[in-house]
Scaffold this motif. Structure first.
Motif, short mmCIF file in Angstrom:
data_model
loop_
_atom_site.label_atom_id
_atom_site.label_comp_id
_atom_site.label_asym_id
_atom_site.label_seq_id
_atom_site.Cartn_x
_atom_site.Cartn_y
_atom_site.Cartn_z
N THR A 1 0.84 -1.21 0.00
CA THR A 1 0.00 0.00 0.00
C THR A 1 0.87 1.24 0.00
OG1 THR A 1 -0.10 0.15 2.41
CG2 THR A 1 -1.82 -1.13 1.32
N ARG A 2 0.31 2.33 -0.54
CA ARG A 2 0.96 3.64 -0.47
C ARG A 2 -0.12 4.70 -0.26
NH1 ARG A 2 5.65 4.49 1.03
NH2 ARG A 2 5.89 6.39 -0.22
N PRO A 3 0.18 5.77 0.47
CA PRO A 3 -0.80 6.85 0.65
C PRO A 3 -1.02 7.62 -0.64
CG PRO A 3 1.30 7.45 1.62
CD PRO A 3 1.43 6.02 1.22
N ILE A 4 -2.23 8.06 -0.84
CA ILE A 4 -2.57 8.88 -2.01
C ILE A 4 -2.36 10.34 -1.63
CG2 ILE A 4 -4.39 9.51 -3.64
CD1 ILE A 4 -5.66 6.79 -3.08
N GLN A 5 -1.38 10.97 -2.24
CA GLN A 5 -1.04 12.36 -1.94
C GLN A 5 -1.71 13.29 -2.94
OE1 GLN A 5 0.58 13.10 0.73
NE2 GLN A 5 1.56 11.18 1.31
N ASP A 6 -2.43 14.29 -2.43
CA ASP A 6 -3.06 15.31 -3.28
C ASP A 6 -3.96 14.70 -4.34
OD1 ASP A 6 -1.65 17.31 -1.87
OD2 ASP A 6 0.09 17.06 -3.18
N GLY A 7 -4.57 13.57 -4.01
CA GLY A 7 -5.48 12.93 -4.95
C GLY A 7 -4.83 12.27 -6.14
N ASN A 8 -3.50 12.14 -6.14
CA ASN A 8 -2.79 11.56 -7.28
C ASN A 8 -2.75 10.04 -7.16
OD1 ASN A 8 -1.04 10.84 -9.34
ND2 ASN A 8 0.24 12.66 -9.07
N ILE A 9 -3.76 9.39 -7.70
CA ILE A 9 -3.86 7.93 -7.61
C ILE A 9 -2.77 7.26 -8.44
CG2 ILE A 9 -5.31 5.94 -8.15
CD1 ILE A 9 -7.72 7.60 -7.42
N ALA A 10 -2.47 7.82 -9.61
CA ALA A 10 -1.46 7.21 -10.49
C ALA A 10 -0.11 7.16 -9.80
CB ALA A 10 -1.37 7.98 -11.80
N SER A 11 0.25 8.23 -9.11
CA SER A 11 1.53 8.26 -8.40
C SER A 11 1.55 7.24 -7.26
CB SER A 11 1.79 9.66 -7.85
OG SER A 11 2.99 9.69 -7.10
N ALA A 12 0.44 7.15 -6.52
CA ALA A 12 0.37 6.18 -5.42
C ALA A 12 0.47 4.75 -5.96
CB ALA A 12 -0.93 6.36 -4.65
N LYS A 13 -0.15 4.50 -7.10
CA LYS A 13 -0.07 3.16 -7.70
C LYS A 13 1.36 2.84 -8.12
CE LYS A 13 -1.89 0.30 -11.45
NZ LYS A 13 -2.90 0.17 -12.53
N ALA A 14 2.03 3.80 -8.74
CA ALA A 14 3.42 3.58 -9.15
C ALA A 14 4.31 3.29 -7.94
CB ALA A 14 3.94 4.79 -9.92
N GLU A 15 4.11 4.02 -6.86
CA GLU A 15 4.91 3.79 -5.66
C GLU A 15 4.60 2.43 -5.03
OE1 GLU A 15 4.21 7.06 -3.07
OE2 GLU A 15 5.14 8.54 -4.40
N ALA A 16 3.35 2.03 -5.06
CA ALA A 16 2.98 0.72 -4.51
C ALA A 16 3.60 -0.40 -5.33
CB ALA A 16 1.46 0.57 -4.47
N ALA B 1 -7.03 -1.52 -5.41
CA ALA B 1 -8.16 -0.76 -4.85
C ALA B 1 -7.62 0.48 -4.17
CB ALA B 1 -8.94 -1.61 -3.86
N SER B 2 -8.46 1.52 -4.11
CA SER B 2 -8.10 2.74 -3.38
C SER B 2 -9.25 3.09 -2.45
CB SER B 2 -7.85 3.89 -4.36
OG SER B 2 -8.98 4.14 -5.16
N SER B 3 -8.90 3.31 -1.17
CA SER B 3 -9.91 3.69 -0.19
C SER B 3 -9.22 4.26 1.03
CB SER B 3 -10.78 2.47 0.21
OG SER B 3 -9.99 1.48 0.83
N GLY B 4 -9.91 5.16 1.71
CA GLY B 4 -9.37 5.72 2.94
C GLY B 4 -8.08 6.47 2.77
N GLY B 5 -7.83 7.00 1.57
CA GLY B 5 -6.61 7.75 1.34
C GLY B 5 -5.40 6.90 1.01
N TYR B 6 -5.61 5.59 0.79
CA TYR B 6 -4.51 4.69 0.48
C TYR B 6 -4.80 3.91 -0.81
CZ TYR B 6 -2.39 5.49 5.03
OH TYR B 6 -1.79 6.06 6.11
#
Length: 424
Positions: free
Chosen positions: A51-66, A116-121
């Motif tokens: 899991t990775r936190p979603i920063q500033d609503g950037n889901i693509a960045s969080a997915k790449a980091e995960a 999946a994305s939920s709760g800011g993660y």
């Protein structure tokens, strides 16, 4: 000097604490249930949830980091499957300095199983294929775990090929055992699992020689005309190659095996069983047959099932002894006949993007013998052989679509291509 033996559970906990990138894998108490779980077969495939936190609503960045975190965790899991955890703990700084900067070199490919994305993660579940050969080579000084082979100081197996020249092999072998009324094969519409003893024997020798053996499962391949293949226990070279191309194989091993009781061997004693196999290796890209063989093996045993299985396994091993070196030789000849090119890739800091790009590049028609020559902070240099020129390679790359990044061409010359991976 007395060496303290570190409990495995404590070592694993400390390992995740010391590697920052692996902190993306869920922390305790959930982490113990969600970190990498190696599959039994093949041994180099692990399943990771990260899991990775979603920063500033950037889901693509969080997915790449995960994805990057999951890949790093998969490499650690692979290393601990090969080497003694105590040895890695003693040399942890060396281990980290070797593995962390070049994680991409230890990843063959990956597949996203769920996200999946939920709760800011952002949460992702991935199946990762780790290059155990590359880990063994790079970490050869570490003590192997029990039951594993060290890659350092040993001669290559007969018929082996260098890790950068490993063709991907798909088996299309039918088998008729002693009590079967007809041949069994995995590409028909039967829901029953197919366990081929001949395939298992040849596949084991292929892996030992450095080949990549593709898992095929028991689902009929999605070919244009399924009826043309799902009832055929012995496929034509053309049909076998078509299946191979669809499933990402470089070479398909196609043929059939049968075993039957022998009434009288002239040797007396237990009943005898004769297994025969006709097999050929076909280059998936162009349907060309590059090797073939016919083998027979006779085994005696008081039990019918055990005797027939022994004969099938023996026939498979005999076939492998001839087939594997022939494929290796043909593959190396094909490599010499193609053009050597280099591809410089910038934007490799994002590990997941680079691994996905490398996977697609390797799977392009005409590409073989891909090798990472150099890895820097945000750049990598790849060498490969290609049956064509750089312009053709650029055109094929431009036709690919990537979910999280785009491929931008910086420059093209006769023997080199420079591209940039730009996150979306």
């Amino acid at each position: 000097m007395t060496t303290m033996r570190v409990p495995l559970t404590l070592f694993v906990r400390n390992l995740f604490a010391l590697l920052p990138i692996v902190l993306a894998v869920l922390a305790a108490p959930v982490a113990n249930a969600e970190t990498s779980q190696p599959q039994e077969d093949p041994a180099n495939v692990v399943t990771i949830i990260a899991t990775r936190p979603i920063q500033d609503g950037n889901i693509a960045s969080a997915k790449a980091e995960a994805i990057a975190a999951a890949l790093a965790a998969a490499v650690d899991q692979g290393a601990m499957a090969i080497f003694s955890p105590e040895a890695i703990a003693r040399e942890f700084k060396i281990y980290s300095a070797t593995v962390t900067p070049g994680t991409e070199a230890f990843i063959e490919n990956y597949k996203i199983l769920g996200e999946a994305s939920s709760g800011g993660y952002y949460r992702i579940m991935m199946q990762v294929t780790v290059s155990m050969d590359q880990l063994k080579s790079s970490l050869g000084k570490f003590q192997p775990a029990a039951g594993t082979d060290t890659a350092s100081g040993e001669s290559p197996a007969p018929g082996s090929v260098d890790a950068i020249e490993r063709p991907r092999i798909l088996f299309l072998l039918s088998e008729q055992s002693i009590n079967d009324v007809a041949p069994r094969f995995w590409w028909d519409e039967s829901s029953a699992p197919v366990t081929s003893l001949v395939e298992a024997a040849i596949a084991r020798k292929a892996r030992e020689a450095g080949f990549v053996v593709l898992e095929h499962g028991t689902t009929p391949p999605d070919v244009p005309v399924k009826a043309a293949v799902i009832f055929q226990p012995d496929l034509s070279n053309r049909d076998a190659s078509e299946i191979g191309r669809i499933m990402g194989a470089d070479v398909v091993i196609v043929g059939k095996a049968i075993v039957y009781a022998v009434s009288d061997t002239g040797a007396g004693g237990d009943p005898a069983y004769n297994a025969t196999i006709s097999v050929r290796a076909v280059q998936a890209e162009n349907d060309r047959e590059i090797a073939s063989g016919f083998e027979t093996a006779v085994r005696q045993h008081p039990n019918e099932i055990d005797g027939s299985e022994d004969a099938l396994t023996a026939a498979g091993l005999q076939a492998a002894k001839q087939l594997i070196p022939a494929i290796a030789s043909a593959w190396q000849d094909m490599a010499r006949s193609s053009e050597g090119l280099t591809v410089t890739v910038t934007g490799t800091r994002n590990l997941g993007n680079f691994v996905r790009f490398r996977q697609v590049l390797r799977d392009l028609p005409g590409v073989r013998n891909l090798q990472i020559l150099e890895i820097r902070a945000d750049e990598a240099v790849i060498a490969l052989h290609f049956e064509g020129d750089t312009q053709t390679l650029m055109d094929r790359l431009s036709g690919q679509t990537f979910e999280l990044f785009t491929v931008e061409i910086r420059s093209v010359s006769e023997k080199a291509l420079h591209i940039d991976l730009v996150p979306k």
